[in-house]
Design a protein around this motif. Structure first.
Motif, PDB file in Angstrom:
ATOM      1  N   VAL A 188       0.874  -1.171   0.000  1.00  0.00           N
ATOM      2  CA  VAL A 188       0.000   0.000   0.000  1.00  0.00           C
ATOM      3  C   VAL A 188       0.910   1.220   0.000  1.00  0.00           C
ATOM      4  N   ALA A 217      -6.923   4.713   3.484  1.00  0.00           N
ATOM      5  CA  ALA A 217      -5.810   3.787   3.729  1.00  0.00           C
ATOM      6  C   ALA A 217      -6.095   2.889   4.930  1.00  0.00           C
ATOM      7  N   ARG A 218      -6.668   3.457   5.979  1.00  0.00           N
ATOM      8  CA  ARG A 218      -7.014   2.662   7.154  1.00  0.00           C
ATOM      9  C   ARG A 218      -7.995   1.560   6.779  1.00  0.00           C
ATOM     10  N   VAL A 238      -8.459   0.246   3.802  1.00  0.00           N
ATOM     11  CA  VAL A 238      -7.750  -0.737   2.968  1.00  0.00           C
ATOM     12  C   VAL A 238      -6.983  -1.712   3.858  1.00  0.00           C
ATOM     13  N   GLY A 239      -6.308  -1.199   4.883  1.00  0.00           N
ATOM     14  CA  GLY A 239      -5.568  -2.062   5.792  1.00  0.00           C
ATOM     15  C   GLY A 239      -6.459  -3.069   6.491  1.00  0.00           C
ATOM     16  N   VAL A 246       0.389  -6.889   4.714  1.00  0.00           N
ATOM     17  CA  VAL A 246       0.483  -5.526   4.179  1.00  0.00           C
ATOM     18  C   VAL A 246       1.956  -5.127   4.169  1.00  0.00           C
ATOM     19  N   CYS A 271       4.495  -1.866   3.351  1.00  0.00           N
ATOM     20  CA  CYS A 271       4.466  -0.419   3.137  1.00  0.00           C
ATOM     21  C   CYS A 271       5.840   0.170   3.427  1.00  0.00           C
ATOM     22  N   CYS A 313      -2.692   2.866   6.996  1.00  0.00           N
ATOM     23  CA  CYS A 313      -2.943   1.508   6.515  1.00  0.00           C
ATOM     24  C   CYS A 313      -2.445   0.482   7.528  1.00  0.00           C
ATOM     25  N   PRO A 329     -12.327   1.530  -0.940  1.00  0.00           N
ATOM     26  CA  PRO A 329     -11.333   0.582  -0.424  1.00  0.00           C
ATOM     27  C   PRO A 329     -11.686  -0.873  -0.760  1.00  0.00           C
TER      28      PRO A 329
END
Length: 158
Positions: free
Chosen positions: A7, A21-22, A24-25, A35, A37, A47, A147
């Motif tokens: 991400v 982003a949160r 998506v995580g 994940v 990053c 994320c 997301p």
């Protein structure tokens, strides 16, 4: 082997980018993905926080040499000492990439992932045409609005 999904996004994210982003995580963790990053703030931290809140694993690939400089939500920290060149390590580590928002670093990660033939989802990110991959096949990033659509684009349901 669990899928690894990178991400990418700006280190100074807007409130909207951070919330996307949160989410998506959280969704990636729910699908069992690791994940990956850049390990710092902004989209990366949001994320990571989302993934960890859902019981997920987050690998942070830091640009510097100090493992303590990573955000507090990382499960595993690698201090690469490579600066921006760590983007290549990130892309080679992941199976797919989701870009949330975008700065120049994000653009480089998207370009490298496309060149490597990896699936790329753009969530409020760069407007890019199709790009030839290293395999010679033309493919482009998938522009998504949510997301959930981003995660589905890179980890299709069976």
């Amino acid at each position: 082997m669990r899928p690894c999904v990178a991400v990418a996004g700006p280190g100074r994210a807007s409130a909207r980018e951070a919330e996307l982003a949160r989410q998506v995580g959280v969704l990636l963790a729910g699908r069992g993905a690791v994940v990956v990053c850049g390990g710092l703030g902004g989209v990366m931290e949001a994320c990571a926080a989302g993934a960890r809140s859902a019981g997920g694993t987050v690998l942070g690939l830091l640009p510097g040499r100090d493992r303590a400089s990573g955000n507090p939500y990382l499960s595993v920290v690698v201090a690469t000492g490579l600066g921006e060149l760590r983007n290549g390590v990130l892309v080679n580590t992941c199976d797919a990439l989701i870009a949330v928002g975008g700065g120049w670093g994000t653009l480089s990660e998207v370009a490298l992932a496309l060149r490597a033939g990896k699936p790329v989802a753009l969530l409020g990110s760069w407007d890019l045409p199709g790009a030839p991959s290293a395999t010679g096949k033309d493919h482009g990033p998938v522009e998504v609005a949510t997301p959930a659509a981003a995660v589905e684009a890179v980890l299709p349901s069976s």
